[in-house]
Design a protein around this motif. Sequence first.
Motif, PDB file in Angstrom:
ATOM      1  N   ASP A  22       0.868  -1.174   0.000  1.00 47.79           N
ATOM      2  CA  ASP A  22       0.000   0.000   0.000  1.00 47.79           C
ATOM      3  C   ASP A  22       0.907   1.227   0.000  1.00 47.79           C
ATOM      4  OD1 ASP A  22      -1.977   1.843   0.195  1.00 47.79           O
ATOM      5  OD2 ASP A  22      -2.713   1.221   2.161  1.00 47.79           O
ATOM      6  N   GLY A  23       1.067   1.834  -1.178  1.00 55.81           N
ATOM      7  CA  GLY A  23       2.047   2.905  -1.323  1.00 55.81           C
ATOM      8  C   GLY A  23       3.430   2.299  -1.327  1.00 55.81           C
ATOM      9  N   THR A  24       4.181   2.526  -0.254  1.00 53.72           N
ATOM     10  CA  THR A  24       5.497   1.898  -0.101  1.00 53.72           C
ATOM     11  C   THR A  24       5.535   0.923   1.063  1.00 53.72           C
ATOM     12  OG1 THR A  24       6.261   3.722   1.308  1.00 53.72           O
ATOM     13  CG2 THR A  24       6.658   3.930  -1.066  1.00 53.72           C
ATOM     14  N   LYS A  25       4.401   0.764   1.741  1.00 51.81           N
ATOM     15  CA  LYS A  25       4.358  -0.069   2.944  1.00 51.81           C
ATOM     16  C   LYS A  25       3.837  -1.469   2.637  1.00 51.81           C
ATOM     17  CE  LYS A  25       2.423  -0.326   7.615  1.00 51.81           C
ATOM     18  NZ  LYS A  25       1.473   0.276   8.585  1.00 51.81           N
ATOM     19  N   LEU A  26       4.554  -2.472   3.112  1.00 54.48           N
ATOM     20  CA  LEU A  26       4.098  -3.851   2.986  1.00 54.48           C
ATOM     21  C   LEU A  26       2.955  -4.095   3.969  1.00 54.48           C
ATOM     22  CD1 LEU A  26       4.751  -6.744   1.762  1.00 54.48           C
ATOM     23  CD2 LEU A  26       5.935  -7.149   3.934  1.00 54.48           C
ATOM     24  N   VAL A  27       1.808  -4.552   3.438  1.00 52.75           N
ATOM     25  CA  VAL A  27       0.647  -4.788   4.296  1.00 52.75           C
ATOM     26  C   VAL A  27       0.182  -6.238   4.272  1.00 52.75           C
ATOM     27  CG1 VAL A  27      -0.187  -2.410   4.176  1.00 52.75           C
ATOM     28  CG2 VAL A  27      -0.929  -4.071   2.438  1.00 52.75           C
ATOM     29  N   GLY A  28       0.765  -7.046   3.385  1.00 52.37           N
ATOM     30  CA  GLY A  28       0.330  -8.431   3.320  1.00 52.37           C
ATOM     31  C   GLY A  28       1.079  -9.212   2.260  1.00 52.37           C
ATOM     32  N   ILE A  29       0.677 -10.455   2.097  1.00 50.83           N
ATOM     33  CA  ILE A  29       1.191 -11.302   1.026  1.00 50.83           C
ATOM     34  C   ILE A  29       0.039 -12.184   0.571  1.00 50.83           C
ATOM     35  CG2 ILE A  29       2.003 -13.126   2.595  1.00 50.83           C
ATOM     36  CD1 ILE A  29       4.387 -13.496   0.665  1.00 50.83           C
ATOM     37  N   ILE A  30      -0.045 -12.415  -0.739  1.00 50.55           N
ATOM     38  CA  ILE A  30      -1.083 -13.286  -1.279  1.00 50.55           C
ATOM     39  C   ILE A  30      -0.418 -14.388  -2.082  1.00 50.55           C
ATOM     40  CG2 ILE A  30      -1.489 -11.854  -3.354  1.00 50.55           C
ATOM     41  CD1 ILE A  30      -4.537 -12.662  -2.908  1.00 50.55           C
ATOM     42  N   THR A  31      -0.879 -15.619  -1.905  1.00 52.28           N
ATOM     43  CA  THR A  31      -0.253 -16.774  -2.526  1.00 52.28           C
ATOM     44  C   THR A  31      -1.239 -17.499  -3.434  1.00 52.28           C
ATOM     45  OG1 THR A  31      -0.881 -18.378  -0.822  1.00 52.28           O
ATOM     46  CG2 THR A  31       1.099 -17.050  -0.416  1.00 52.28           C
ATOM     47  N   GLU A  32      -0.699 -18.450  -4.213  1.00 52.01           N
ATOM     48  CA  GLU A  32      -1.562 -19.226  -5.091  1.00 52.01           C
ATOM     49  C   GLU A  32      -2.584 -20.033  -4.290  1.00 52.01           C
ATOM     50  OE1 GLU A  32       1.106 -21.611  -7.331  1.00 52.01           O
ATOM     51  OE2 GLU A  32       1.805 -22.775  -5.598  1.00 52.01           O
ATOM     52  N   SER A  33      -2.245 -20.425  -3.079  1.00 49.17           N
ATOM     53  CA  SER A  33      -3.209 -21.137  -2.234  1.00 49.17           C
ATOM     54  C   SER A  33      -4.393 -20.244  -1.882  1.00 49.17           C
ATOM     55  CB  SER A  33      -2.537 -21.639  -0.955  1.00 49.17           C
ATOM     56  OG  SER A  33      -1.561 -22.613  -1.244  1.00 49.17           O
ATOM     57  N   ASP A  34      -4.127 -18.961  -1.652  1.00 50.36           N
ATOM     58  CA  ASP A  34      -5.213 -18.008  -1.387  1.00 50.36           C
ATOM     59  C   ASP A  34      -6.138 -17.897  -2.597  1.00 50.36           C
ATOM     60  OD1 ASP A  34      -4.154 -17.342   1.157  1.00 50.36           O
ATOM     61  OD2 ASP A  34      -2.769 -15.927   0.223  1.00 50.36           O
ATOM     62  N   ILE A  35      -5.549 -17.905  -3.798  1.00 52.66           N
ATOM     63  CA  ILE A  35      -6.331 -17.842  -5.039  1.00 52.66           C
ATOM     64  C   ILE A  35      -7.195 -19.084  -5.183  1.00 52.66           C
ATOM     65  CG2 ILE A  35      -6.230 -17.644  -7.543  1.00 52.66           C
ATOM     66  CD1 ILE A  35      -5.262 -15.131  -6.240  1.00 52.66           C
ATOM     67  N   PHE A  36      -6.613 -20.260  -4.913  1.00 52.56           N
ATOM     68  CA  PHE A  36      -7.363 -21.512  -5.015  1.00 52.56           C
ATOM     69  C   PHE A  36      -8.546 -21.516  -4.051  1.00 52.56           C
ATOM     70  CE2 PHE A  36      -3.196 -23.791  -6.298  1.00 52.56           C
ATOM     71  CZ  PHE A  36      -3.377 -23.397  -7.616  1.00 52.56           C
ATOM     72  N   ASP A  37      -8.298 -21.067  -2.811  1.00 53.48           N
ATOM     73  CA  ASP A  37      -9.372 -21.035  -1.817  1.00 53.48           C
ATOM     74  C   ASP A  37     -10.491 -20.092  -2.247  1.00 53.48           C
ATOM     75  OD1 ASP A  37      -8.243 -22.880  -0.123  1.00 53.48           O
ATOM     76  OD2 ASP A  37      -7.229 -21.395   1.127  1.00 53.48           O
ATOM     77  N   ALA A  38     -10.111 -18.948  -2.822  1.00 58.46           N
ATOM     78  CA  ALA A  38     -11.113 -17.993  -3.297  1.00 58.46           C
ATOM     79  C   ALA A  38     -11.936 -18.597  -4.427  1.00 58.46           C
ATOM     80  CB  ALA A  38     -10.440 -16.706  -3.764  1.00 58.46           C
ATOM     81  N   PHE A  39     -11.286 -19.325  -5.317  1.00 55.29           N
ATOM     82  CA  PHE A  39     -11.976 -19.990  -6.420  1.00 55.29           C
ATOM     83  C   PHE A  39     -12.994 -21.001  -5.895  1.00 55.29           C
ATOM     84  CE2 PHE A  39     -12.093 -23.613  -9.423  1.00 55.29           C
ATOM     85  CZ  PHE A  39     -12.611 -22.972 -10.540  1.00 55.29           C
ATOM     86  N   LEU A  40     -12.597 -21.783  -4.904  1.00 54.72           N
ATOM     87  CA  LEU A  40     -13.514 -22.764  -4.319  1.00 54.72           C
ATOM     88  C   LEU A  40     -14.710 -22.076  -3.666  1.00 54.72           C
ATOM     89  CD1 LEU A  40     -10.968 -25.247  -2.693  1.00 54.72           C
ATOM     90  CD2 LEU A  40     -12.308 -25.599  -4.769  1.00 54.72           C
ATOM     91  N   ASP A  41     -14.454 -20.964  -2.988  1.00 51.17           N
ATOM     92  CA  ASP A  41     -15.544 -20.235  -2.332  1.00 51.17           C
ATOM     93  C   ASP A  41     -16.484 -19.594  -3.346  1.00 51.17           C
ATOM     94  OD1 ASP A  41     -14.545 -20.952   0.105  1.00 51.17           O
ATOM     95  OD2 ASP A  41     -13.555 -19.045   0.507  1.00 51.17           O
ATOM     96  N   LEU A  42     -15.913 -19.061  -4.437  1.00 52.47           N
ATOM     97  CA  LEU A  42     -16.739 -18.436  -5.472  1.00 52.47           C
ATOM     98  C   LEU A  42     -17.690 -19.442  -6.108  1.00 52.47           C
ATOM     99  CD1 LEU A  42     -14.144 -16.117  -7.249  1.00 52.47           C
ATOM    100  CD2 LEU A  42     -16.217 -15.378  -6.069  1.00 52.47           C
ATOM    101  N   LEU A  43     -17.247 -20.679  -6.232  1.00 56.56           N
ATOM    102  CA  LEU A  43     -18.092 -21.726  -6.823  1.00 56.56           C
ATOM    103  C   LEU A  43     -18.887 -22.493  -5.768  1.00 56.56           C
ATOM    104  CD1 LEU A  43     -15.780 -23.192  -9.602  1.00 56.56           C
ATOM    105  CD2 LEU A  43     -17.619 -21.517  -9.825  1.00 56.56           C
ATOM    106  N   GLY A  44     -18.669 -22.156  -4.497  1.00 60.11           N
ATOM    107  CA  GLY A  44     -19.429 -22.817  -3.433  1.00 60.11           C
ATOM    108  C   GLY A  44     -19.120 -24.293  -3.292  1.00 60.11           C
ATOM    109  N   ALA A  45     -17.883 -24.678  -3.566  1.00 57.46           N
ATOM    110  CA  ALA A  45     -17.517 -26.093  -3.583  1.00 57.46           C
ATOM    111  C   ALA A  45     -17.714 -26.776  -2.236  1.00 57.46           C
ATOM    112  CB  ALA A  45     -16.070 -26.246  -4.038  1.00 57.46           C
ATOM    113  N   ARG A  46     -17.685 -26.008  -1.147  1.00 55.97           N
ATOM    114  CA  ARG A  46     -17.825 -26.603   0.186  1.00 55.97           C
ATOM    115  C   ARG A  46     -19.242 -26.465   0.742  1.00 55.97           C
ATOM    116  NH1 ARG A  46     -13.063 -23.203   0.654  1.00 55.97           N
ATOM    117  NH2 ARG A  46     -11.132 -24.419   0.554  1.00 55.97           N
ATOM    118  N   ASP A  47     -20.139 -25.834   0.003  1.00 50.32           N
ATOM    119  CA  ASP A  47     -21.493 -25.581   0.498  1.00 50.32           C
ATOM    120  C   ASP A  47     -22.400 -26.797   0.301  1.00 50.32           C
ATOM    121  OD1 ASP A  47     -20.509 -23.106   0.931  1.00 50.32           O
ATOM    122  OD2 ASP A  47     -21.755 -22.069  -0.547  1.00 50.32           O
ATOM    123  N   ILE A  48     -23.316 -26.984   1.245  1.00 47.39           N
ATOM    124  CA  ILE A  48     -24.321 -28.038   1.105  1.00 47.39           C
ATOM    125  C   ILE A  48     -25.312 -27.630   0.022  1.00 47.39           C
ATOM    126  CG2 ILE A  48     -26.212 -29.236   2.268  1.00 47.39           C
ATOM    127  CD1 ILE A  48     -24.658 -28.942   4.870  1.00 47.39           C
TER     128      ILE A  48
END
Length: 215
Positions: free
Chosen positions: A113-139
């Motif tokens: 954010d600007g010049t400050k490090l505020v986080g890190i995002i990984t391919e695992s985070d992307i995979f989890d988001a994909f699963l949530d977007l498709l509701g793969a874990r929902d009944i």
Amino acid sequence: MYVKNRMTKDPYTIQADAPITEVIELMRVKNLKRIPVLDGERVVGILTDGDIQKVSPTKATALSVFEINYLLAKTTVRDAMTKKVVTISPEDILEEAAVLMRANRISSLPVVDGTKLVGIITESDIFDAFLDLLGARDIGTRLVIEADDKPGILSDVANTVSEYGANINHIAAYRREEDRRSDVVIRVNTLDSEPMIQSLEEKGYKVLSVTKNRN
């Protein structure tokens, strides 16, 4: 969905001038595969398991343990890190993070954010988001419906689902360029989907697959 919604906030970091032995211990204790490298508060690189392997003596070395430790102690994080670091903003959309990772063949992005490090995002985070977007874990029930690529299709499918008192919790459409048709993937909040499927087929839709998640 934004990067800030999926990133790991305030990640572990290491200073560029720290000895490599310090970061090896940190990554071992915290079970880290990668760590952003800072010079003060500015991101100047990223260090991975692979980077460490490149500067570590091989198992076939004739050096003694004391010699190996001496060499490692003289090696700094700056000597081993990947200096060409690709970053992303927390306000960028998640798709942009995925595009950057694929284009640069990397598995993570420091979030700045600007010049400050505020986080890190990984391919695992992307995979989890994909699963949530498709509701793969929902009944519920997941349907794949073959449909013509024309206006009103999604509305018609949604109306049919609502006739049976069900809701569409997740939806995605994959266009097939070869025949200008689409595979519409919907996840509905019911396991009693047979009457709904019959009604869709009576309307001319081809239901390609049905998957029920009871857990």
